[in-house]
Design a protein around this motif. Structure first.
Motif, PDB file in Angstrom:
ATOM      1  N   GLY A 106       0.801  -1.222   0.000  1.00 51.28           N
ATOM      2  CA  GLY A 106       0.000   0.000   0.000  1.00 51.28           C
ATOM      3  C   GLY A 106       0.831   1.268   0.000  1.00 51.28           C
ATOM      4  N   VAL A 107       0.492   2.184   0.915  1.00 54.70           N
ATOM      5  CA  VAL A 107       1.148   3.498   0.958  1.00 54.70           C
ATOM      6  C   VAL A 107       2.622   3.373   1.317  1.00 54.70           C
ATOM      7  N   VAL A 108       2.945   2.512   2.261  1.00 60.15           N
ATOM      8  CA  VAL A 108       4.347   2.294   2.621  1.00 60.15           C
ATOM      9  C   VAL A 108       5.110   1.719   1.427  1.00 60.15           C
ATOM     10  N   GLY A 109       4.472   0.794   0.723  1.00 56.13           N
ATOM     11  CA  GLY A 109       5.071   0.229  -0.478  1.00 56.13           C
ATOM     12  C   GLY A 109       5.279   1.274  -1.548  1.00 56.13           C
ATOM     13  N   LEU A 110       4.332   2.213  -1.673  1.00 54.54           N
ATOM     14  CA  LEU A 110       4.470   3.293  -2.646  1.00 54.54           C
ATOM     15  C   LEU A 110       5.699   4.134  -2.348  1.00 54.54           C
ATOM     16  N   LEU A 111       5.851   4.511  -1.095  1.00 55.37           N
ATOM     17  CA  LEU A 111       7.011   5.333  -0.720  1.00 55.37           C
ATOM     18  C   LEU A 111       8.322   4.587  -0.922  1.00 55.37           C
ATOM     19  N   LEU A 112       8.378   3.335  -0.461  1.00 56.11           N
ATOM     20  CA  LEU A 112       9.597   2.549  -0.629  1.00 56.11           C
ATOM     21  C   LEU A 112       9.905   2.309  -2.104  1.00 56.11           C
ATOM     22  N   SER A 113       8.862   2.038  -2.857  1.00 53.95           N
ATOM     23  CA  SER A 113       9.026   1.789  -4.276  1.00 53.95           C
ATOM     24  C   SER A 113       9.594   3.012  -4.991  1.00 53.95           C
ATOM     25  N   LEU A 114       9.007   4.159  -4.709  1.00 52.64           N
ATOM     26  CA  LEU A 114       9.432   5.376  -5.397  1.00 52.64           C
ATOM     27  C   LEU A 114      10.807   5.857  -4.951  1.00 52.64           C
ATOM     28  N   LEU A 115      11.162   5.597  -3.709  1.00 49.49           N
ATOM     29  CA  LEU A 115      12.449   6.062  -3.211  1.00 49.49           C
ATOM     30  C   LEU A 115      13.596   5.101  -3.511  1.00 49.49           C
ATOM     31  N   LEU A 116      13.309   3.787  -3.479  1.00 50.95           N
ATOM     32  CA  LEU A 116      14.394   2.809  -3.576  1.00 50.95           C
ATOM     33  C   LEU A 116      14.498   2.094  -4.924  1.00 50.95           C
ATOM     34  N   LEU A 117      13.391   1.828  -5.571  1.00 49.09           N
ATOM     35  CA  LEU A 117      13.430   0.996  -6.777  1.00 49.09           C
ATOM     36  C   LEU A 117      13.227   1.766  -8.083  1.00 49.09           C
ATOM     37  N   LEU A 125      14.704   3.599 -13.676  1.00 53.20           N
ATOM     38  CA  LEU A 125      14.749   4.614 -14.732  1.00 53.20           C
ATOM     39  C   LEU A 125      16.158   4.763 -15.296  1.00 53.20           C
ATOM     40  N   ILE A 126      17.139   4.792 -14.416  1.00 51.50           N
ATOM     41  CA  ILE A 126      18.536   4.939 -14.852  1.00 51.50           C
ATOM     42  C   ILE A 126      18.950   3.736 -15.700  1.00 51.50           C
ATOM     43  N   CYS A 127      18.620   2.547 -15.239  1.00 47.98           N
ATOM     44  CA  CYS A 127      18.955   1.336 -16.005  1.00 47.98           C
ATOM     45  C   CYS A 127      18.258   1.318 -17.355  1.00 47.98           C
ATOM     46  N   VAL A 145       7.241   4.903 -14.881  1.00 46.85           N
ATOM     47  CA  VAL A 145       6.864   6.301 -15.103  1.00 46.85           C
ATOM     48  C   VAL A 145       5.498   6.642 -14.501  1.00 46.85           C
ATOM     49  N   PRO A 146       4.472   5.798 -14.613  1.00 47.48           N
ATOM     50  CA  PRO A 146       3.190   6.157 -13.989  1.00 47.48           C
ATOM     51  C   PRO A 146       3.291   6.395 -12.485  1.00 47.48           C
ATOM     52  N   GLY A 147       4.176   5.679 -11.805  1.00 47.42           N
ATOM     53  CA  GLY A 147       4.366   5.905 -10.371  1.00 47.42           C
ATOM     54  C   GLY A 147       4.846   7.310 -10.084  1.00 47.42           C
ATOM     55  N   TRP A 148       5.765   7.782 -10.890  1.00 51.56           N
ATOM     56  CA  TRP A 148       6.258   9.149 -10.717  1.00 51.56           C
ATOM     57  C   TRP A 148       5.161  10.160 -11.023  1.00 51.56           C
ATOM     58  N   LEU A 149       4.330   9.875 -12.007  1.00 51.12           N
ATOM     59  CA  LEU A 149       3.233  10.787 -12.337  1.00 51.12           C
ATOM     60  C   LEU A 149       2.214  10.849 -11.199  1.00 51.12           C
ATOM     61  N   VAL A 150       1.922   9.708 -10.574  1.00 47.81           N
ATOM     62  CA  VAL A 150       1.006   9.681  -9.452  1.00 47.81           C
ATOM     63  C   VAL A 150       1.545  10.532  -8.298  1.00 47.81           C
TER      64      VAL A 150
END
Length: 97
Positions: A41-52, A57-59, A86-91
């Motif tokens: 959920g929300v914790v996964g969203l934050l971890l996903s966007l910050l760590l993965l 994107l760089i790769c 990319v959709p995660g960043w847009l959200v």
């Protein structure tokens, strides 16, 4: 640079260009990001966007450059990885607006 693999078919060698490791990494990181998002959920969203997402994107960008310049395989994997994150960043951009 490593030599491409050769496969023998009917007495002729066919060159098989190497698969870009960055392309594979971008897709794996993007899929892990989605799984983390769905599973936590929300914790996964934050971890996903910050760590993965940033490494994915760089790769993806590195893999696209490699596939174009070196003729490596994996361009589709890189584009898929890019399109998955990319959709995660847009959200996040919409939520922070």
């Amino acid at each position: 640079m490593a030599e491409p693999h050769h496969h023998w078919h009917g007495g002729q060698a066919h060159r098989q260009e190497r698969l870009s490791g960055f392309a594979v990494a971008s897709l794996v990181l993007a899929l892990m990001s989605l799984l983390l998002l769905v599973g936590f959920g929300v914790v996964g969203l934050l971890l996903s966007l910050l760590l993965l997402t940033p490494p994915a994107l760089i790769c993806s960008v590195i893999a696209l450059v490699q596939t174009l310049r070196r003729g490596q395989r994996g361009g589709i994997l890189a584009v898929t990885g890019f399109l998955l994150v990319v959709p995660g960043w847009l959200v996040v951009a919409v939520l922070l607006w």
